[in-house]
Design an enzyme around this catalytic site. Structure first.
Site, mmCIF file in Angstrom:
data_model
loop_
_atom_site.group_PDB
_atom_site.id
_atom_site.type_symbol
_atom_site.label_atom_id
_atom_site.label_comp_id
_atom_site.label_asym_id
_atom_site.label_seq_id
_atom_site.Cartn_x
_atom_site.Cartn_y
_atom_site.Cartn_z
ATOM 1 N N ASP A 65 -5.041 2.419 -2.023
ATOM 2 C CA ASP A 65 -4.392 1.207 -1.547
ATOM 3 C C ASP A 65 -5.524 0.264 -1.145
ATOM 4 O O ASP A 65 -6.341 0.611 -0.296
ATOM 5 C CB ASP A 65 -3.539 1.572 -0.328
ATOM 6 C CG ASP A 65 -2.448 0.561 -0.075
ATOM 7 O OD1 ASP A 65 -2.318 -0.397 -0.860
ATOM 8 O OD2 ASP A 65 -1.729 0.738 0.917
ATOM 9 N N TRP A 85 6.063 3.757 3.338
ATOM 10 C CA TRP A 85 6.057 4.113 1.925
ATOM 11 C C TRP A 85 7.364 4.758 1.465
ATOM 12 O O TRP A 85 7.863 4.461 0.386
ATOM 13 C CB TRP A 85 4.879 5.056 1.673
ATOM 14 C CG TRP A 85 4.554 5.251 0.245
ATOM 15 C CD1 TRP A 85 4.244 4.284 -0.683
ATOM 16 C CD2 TRP A 85 4.495 6.498 -0.457
ATOM 17 N NE1 TRP A 85 3.986 4.866 -1.896
ATOM 18 C CE2 TRP A 85 4.123 6.218 -1.780
ATOM 19 C CE3 TRP A 85 4.696 7.833 -0.079
ATOM 20 C CZ2 TRP A 85 3.959 7.218 -2.744
ATOM 21 C CZ3 TRP A 85 4.521 8.822 -1.031
ATOM 22 C CH2 TRP A 85 4.162 8.516 -2.346
ATOM 23 N N PRO A 136 -0.900 6.314 -1.622
ATOM 24 C CA PRO A 136 -2.308 5.914 -1.649
ATOM 25 C C PRO A 136 -2.876 5.644 -0.270
ATOM 26 O O PRO A 136 -2.329 4.858 0.493
ATOM 27 C CB PRO A 136 -2.267 4.615 -2.463
ATOM 28 C CG PRO A 136 -0.905 4.042 -2.210
ATOM 29 C CD PRO A 136 0.007 5.220 -2.020
ATOM 30 N N LYS A 194 -8.978 6.059 19.403
ATOM 31 C CA LYS A 194 -10.379 5.861 19.765
ATOM 32 C C LYS A 194 -10.508 5.583 21.257
ATOM 33 O O LYS A 194 -11.371 6.123 21.926
ATOM 34 C CB LYS A 194 -10.952 4.668 18.983
ATOM 35 C CG LYS A 194 -11.557 5.085 17.664
ATOM 36 C CD LYS A 194 -12.303 3.914 17.038
ATOM 37 C CE LYS A 194 -12.406 4.121 15.531
ATOM 38 N NZ LYS A 194 -12.402 2.880 14.790
ATOM 39 N N LYS A 210 -0.975 10.558 21.994
ATOM 40 C CA LYS A 210 -1.416 10.023 20.707
ATOM 41 C C LYS A 210 -2.941 10.082 20.635
ATOM 42 O O LYS A 210 -3.605 9.851 21.631
ATOM 43 C CB LYS A 210 -1.033 8.542 20.632
ATOM 44 C CG LYS A 210 0.108 8.234 19.689
ATOM 45 C CD LYS A 210 0.197 6.715 19.550
ATOM 46 C CE LYS A 210 1.416 6.297 18.766
ATOM 47 N NZ LYS A 210 1.562 4.837 18.763
ATOM 48 N N GLN A 251 6.001 7.009 7.900
ATOM 49 C CA GLN A 251 6.230 6.368 6.605
ATOM 50 C C GLN A 251 7.715 6.203 6.281
ATOM 51 O O GLN A 251 8.046 5.685 5.215
ATOM 52 C CB GLN A 251 5.550 7.168 5.488
ATOM 53 C CG GLN A 251 4.035 7.179 5.591
ATOM 54 C CD GLN A 251 3.412 5.814 5.394
ATOM 55 O OE1 GLN A 251 3.995 4.934 4.779
ATOM 56 N NE2 GLN A 251 2.224 5.611 5.942
ATOM 57 N N TRP A 256 2.601 -3.425 1.242
ATOM 58 C CA TRP A 256 3.514 -2.286 1.152
ATOM 59 C C TRP A 256 4.336 -2.348 -0.134
ATOM 60 O O TRP A 256 4.857 -1.332 -0.583
ATOM 61 C CB TRP A 256 4.440 -2.245 2.359
ATOM 62 C CG TRP A 256 3.691 -1.911 3.603
ATOM 63 C CD1 TRP A 256 3.115 -2.802 4.466
ATOM 64 C CD2 TRP A 256 3.402 -0.617 4.110
ATOM 65 N NE1 TRP A 256 2.491 -2.127 5.485
ATOM 66 C CE2 TRP A 256 2.652 -0.784 5.293
ATOM 67 C CE3 TRP A 256 3.708 0.676 3.673
ATOM 68 C CZ2 TRP A 256 2.210 0.294 6.045
ATOM 69 C CZ3 TRP A 256 3.264 1.740 4.430
ATOM 70 C CH2 TRP A 256 2.528 1.540 5.600
#
Ligand code: ZN
Ligand code: ZN
Length: 1003
Positions: A94, A605, A55, A641, A638, A601, A556
């Protein structure tokens, strides 16, 4: 066709492809005809292939990395559907936790938890609940736009009461196995968010930082000291110091002991007029010579006392405990530092355990906001400072007091953990927390991991397996507001607690059952804080009133619970809650056949899914997992912003179309590798594949006979070859996709498209463009149509839009409405022809090399040459005369000569005879006229008349070949004009740097 020619004198031309707008047309076609629904409905009775959707959080914008993961998810689900499985795809959201809370805090301009408490938990959580959906529309739009088929109308939502009740039930299962405990530990803690974090959250937030590096002198003071006795006598004024290394000077005021390894031989060093104890050689220092003068066993250092650097008055609990003393410990590393370790039990878990073992005093001088509570003796200006801000003050103070042997405020570069949501540096902090004892389940976790097929395979024993090897207890409590409330009620008197597993259980135990289920102001059932906090229980042991603990659950845990909670398991499946888990799990889709997320993840997750299934003891929660590499910018940085290098997915999709982006993702490298995103590479990937297919499709609509296939067709050798090639491609792609080898499958298709365009069509020009043989033209058109139909099937899971476009062009009347309602193509043995494939490869090899020779010589392809020699025996290629003709045409030579003795593979006779030159000029002219025909939008059957004037020599050459020209050009009339005659709307072209003007009329 432009793409057919390797035209040296024209720059690369890409037809303007309006992929993006065509895709939008296809979207509305799918929507109007409910194609996704139909694709599921027609598989209702089929064997399920189980997919779990991880999610996303809709309070953040979808990013390019989401498109990456969703491209892979969609591909596998579409492929399995085509293979005959029912692949249900339930979306999920989520909705809890720090990501949401921090957004609300920002909106409200809050600085810390105090602000939230003042504002009120009820109002705060209301804000959180509505902010959860901030970017829902954007998510829905991009999900549809990218062609990710998933059921967005019936998603699971982690904030729903049903979802929460199922989470409670899972926690109760853990409690019944004695896996839940309240502990006091030193845990990673975010001082801004005011909550502990779990190990996997910490792993999300490491950053490389420059931290201090200090070698500190702790002076030995006790009169009985052996070292003191031995070395002091030599030099009365000499100070004897334990040398200790640290990167966290702010922890020094909380020091209570120094640890050594008892079985180690420490060394005694003379450094200038001081004596130092250190296992490793002390670092170099200006003007100070260091030499070893003796040794002392670690166990002989035990019990030594030293002068503390700083002191706080010890409270009552500290009285009678050991303090400022050398003790032994096992955890001491010798790779860095001195083998002597500073111990501050408030800030290190090893230190805390050692404190219990050795009965050490305890100093807590930092508050829950991460700030100094008081000034220690000697320092007046750290009170109220954030812990890290004290580093330079302490550094300067130690230096001033000559307690620093050597140091640098930026002397070490290491990975330091920051809060994964608010970027505050974390502090290891002694606190109480609720944990699930995952360390007890280590071997079960490892056992379950063995059953998972990881793509790439190294994740199993590497990143994921290593994580499981050192699995820590899972800190599940968060001292926060917006989350699944921990269903634990605790007695303030005797400490007894109960973990509640359902609303029914809650009602039966509540002392105010009318408040169950809890409801919010609107009267809706709402299990969140503060409503649930009003429910009380009576302690069965001492009769005191038990309240819910204030903490909420690690979000989580929510997402790792989705296999169960998305179905409100076990409540929605059976009224019998006493069914065993193993029995009851059969009523929901479990485990997943396939999941896919990015490599970050593995500790998120991927881990929580496995952890919860392992707690339930039902094997791994998924069988196959694609673990994708992270997306970086084109320089390998990476995307963030602050760097300003974020790529907005809708921008890319708007300019290139999403299929180009998907294809780029699938084929750029192996799924697990880092993805350096570059628009240039995306464009060249599009040119290499989708543009080629686009041209093939255009070729088909322009030149092919477009009726559906009839029986009894005769195949050219090229037809046979491309059909055999297709069979091989189908077979390989099927094998690759069955093994989740997506890149390999994609590359097969790319190869096929190349063969189709650059060999099959290129060499079938006579058949399609000249149409010398009407029957053969129709027959080969059937072949091309068949090829395109199957290509659209093979392409369907990868590029759902483009494949639909192809399908709509070539589908037969009794075919399904959409390519996404078809089955994966079956293999057709009758078209296999391994020998032909091998021989053709040889011919193509010769062709490639010969063309390279022409290019090196600067000889245009349209200039005919007399002969090509190839290193081959006629016997080997016997009966392949048709194939030799292909080679002749491709290289544009009059004959191919077999020369087995040749040194090189091929050799060309470049001698130009007047006849060859004349033919070259004619071919060049024909080419220019064909380009003009294209510009005018003429089709092959259109007849024209031509008017030509210009350079006299050229005209003369052309005038000598009237029959050939008429034949080549399908021209009725060719008129060569005198210089003074006029051409209406003529175009100027250049042949061998000489000018011609060509006028054209359709007749
Ligand atoms: Zn934080
Ligand atoms: Zn009690």
């Amino acid at each position: 066709m432009l793409f057919m020619e390797k035209d040296n004198d024209s720059t690369e031309k890409t037809p303007l492809l309006e992929f993006a707008s065509r895709e939008e047309g296809i979207l509305s076609f799918w929507r109007k005809n409910s194609i996704f629904q139909k694709s599921l409905n027609q598989r209702r009775d089929a064997q399920p292939f189980i997919f779990y959707e991880g999610p996303p959080t809709a309070n953040g914008r979808p990013g390019i990395h989401h498109i990456l993961a969703r491209s892979f998810k969609d591909l596998v689900c579409r492929y399995k559907t085509m293979r005959g499985f029912l692949v249900e795809r339930k979306a999920g959201w989520d909705t809890h936790g720090l990501p949401v809370e921090i957004e609300v805090e920002k909106q409200l301009g809050f600085k810390n938890k105090g602000d939230i408490n003042k504002y009120g938990v009820e109002k705060f959580n209301e804000k959180a609940k509505s902010s959860v959906w901030r970017y829902k529309k954007e998510w829905e739009e991009i999900t549809e736009r990218m062609g990710f088929w998933i059921d967005m109308d019936h998603p699971y939502i982690t904030l729903s009461a049903d979802y929460i009740e199922s989470v409670w039930w899972l926690l109760k299962q853990a409690a019944q196995k004695n896996l839940i405990a309240k502990v006091r530990r030193v845990l990673p803690y975010c001082p801004r968010c005011g909550t502990p974090l779990s190990g996997h959250e910490v792993s999300l937030g490491y950053e490389k930082v420059q931290d201090p590096s200090l070698f500190i002198k702790f002076q030995i003071t006790n009169p009985q000291s052996k070292i003191l006795h031995q070395y002091k006598t030599q030099n009365k004024k000499c100070r004897i110091n334990l040398l200790v290394w640290t990167t966290t000077p702010w922890t020094l005021p909380a020091n209570v002991a120094i640890a050594v390894r008892s079985n180690l031989n420490y060394k005694i060093w003379q450094a200038g007029d001081e004596i130092l104890v250190s296992y490793n050689t002390p670092p170099e220092k200006d003007n100070v010579s260091v030499k070893m003068i003796g040794k002392i066993a670690g166990k002989d250092l035990e019990g030594e006392h030293y002068q503390p650097l700083y002191q706080y008055p010890l409270d009552d609990s500290g009285k009678g405990k050991k303090v400022y003393e050398v003790v032994s410990a096992k955890f001491i590393s010798l790779e860095e530092g001195t083998g002597l370790v500073h111990i501050a039990p408030a800030f290190g878990e090893d230190d805390r355990i050692l404190r219990e073992e050795k009965d050490l005093a305890f100093i807590q001088n930092i508050d829950t906001n991460g700030c100094f509570l008081n000034n220690p003796t000697g320092i007046t200006n750290v009170k109220g400072l954030f812990f890290k801000e004290a580093d330079p003050i302490i550094f300067a103070d130690l230096e001033k007091r000559n307690l620093l042997y050597q140091g640098d405020l930026k002397g070490t570069v290491h990975d330091y953990p920051f809060c994964w949501r608010c970027e505050t540096p974390l502090i290891y902090y002694s606190q109480e927390a609720w944990v699930i004892k995952m360390s007890k389940l280590r071997s079960a976790l490892l056992e379950n991991n063995k059953k998972i097929n990881w793509i790439p395979a190294h994740i199993k024993g590497g990143r994921f397996g290593q994580w499981l090897e050192d699995v820590k207890d899972w800190t599940i409590s968060r001292k926060r507001y917006w989350g699944t409330p921990l269903p634990i009620w605790e007695c303030p008197q005797c400490g007894h607690y109960e973990v509640i597993g359902s609303l029914q259980e809650l009602k039966s135990k509540a002392s105010n059952p009318s408040l169950v289920p809890p409801r919010n102001k609107k009267g809706e059932i709402d299990l969140h804080r503060p409503y649930v906090d009003n429910i009380k229980m009576k302690c069965p042991h001492c009769g005191a009133e038990m309240s819910r603990v204030e903490e909420v659950l690690d979000c989580w845990f929510d997402s790792g619970s989705m296999p169960y909670c998305q179905w409100h398991w076990p409540f929605a499946q059976s009224s019998d809650l006493n069914l065993s888990v193993k029995e009851s799990i059969k009523s929901i889709p479990f485990p997943a056949d396939f999941i896919c997320e990015a490599v970050d993840q593995t500790r998120g997750w991927f881990y929580t899914l496995l952890a919860i299934a392992t707690i339930l003891d039902i094997g791994p929660a998924y069988k196959n997992a694609i673990c994708l590499g992270l997306i970086l910018d084109d320089k390998g940085e990476k995307m963030s912003k602050s760097r300003g290098n974020i790529v907005l997915p809708m921008d890319i999709i708007g300019s290139f179309g999403v299929d180009s982006l998907r294809w780029y993702f699938y084929t750029m490298n192996a799924p697990g590798e880092e993805k350096r995103f570059s628009q240039k590479d995306l464009l060249s990937s599009q040119r290499r594949f989708l543009n080629i297919l686009w041209n093939v499709l255009n070729f088909y609509t322009t030149y092919a006979y477009q009726e559906e296939e009839n029986s009894d067709i005769s195949l050219t050798v090229l037809d046979k070859w491309i059909l055999a090639q297709l069979e091989e491609t189908k077979e390989k792609m099927t094998k690759h996709l069955d093994h989740y080898s997506i890149q390999e499958a994609g590359r097969e298709l790319e190869n096929f498209a190349d063969n189709l365009s650059r060999w099959y069509l290129r060499r079938s020009r006579k058949v399609f463009q000249k149409r010398e043989d009407e029957k053969q033209w129709k027959d080969s058109s059937f072949v091309l149509r068949k090829i395109l139909r199957e290509v659209s099937l093979l392409l369907a899971p990868f590029c759902p839009f483009f494949s639909e476009m192809v399908w709509q062009t070539v589908r037969n009347t009794n075919d399904t409405l959409s390519v996404h309602l078809t089955d994966w193509p079956v293999l057709e043995k009758k078209y296999r022809d391994k020998d032909l494939l091998v021989t053709m490869d040889r011919i193509k090899d010769f062709a490639t090399q010969a063309l390279r020779l022409r290019q090196e010589k600067g000889m245009k392809v349209r200039q005919p040459l007399s002969s090509l020699r190839i290193k081959a025996t006629e016997e080997k290629l016997k009966g392949k005369r048709v194939l030799m003709n292909l080679l002749k045409e491709e290289i544009n030579v009059k004959k191919v000569i077999f020369s087995p003795q040749l040194e090189k593979q091929v050799e060309i006779d470049f001698t130009l005879t007047p006849v060859l030159i004349r033919e070259g000029i004619r071919r060049e002219f024909v080419h220019k006229v064909q380009m003009l025909r294209q510009k005018e939008g003429l089709i092959p059957s259109d007849r024209i008349e031509l008017f030509v004037k210009g350079e006299a020599q050229l005209l003369k050459v052309l005038q000598k070949q009237p029959a050939e020209l008429r034949e080549d050009l399908r021209a009725e009339k060719i008129k060569f004009l005198l210089p003074e005659e006029q051409i209406l709307s003529g175009r100027t072209v250049k042949i061998n740097d000489k000018q011609l003007i060509i006028g054209m009329n359709k007749i």
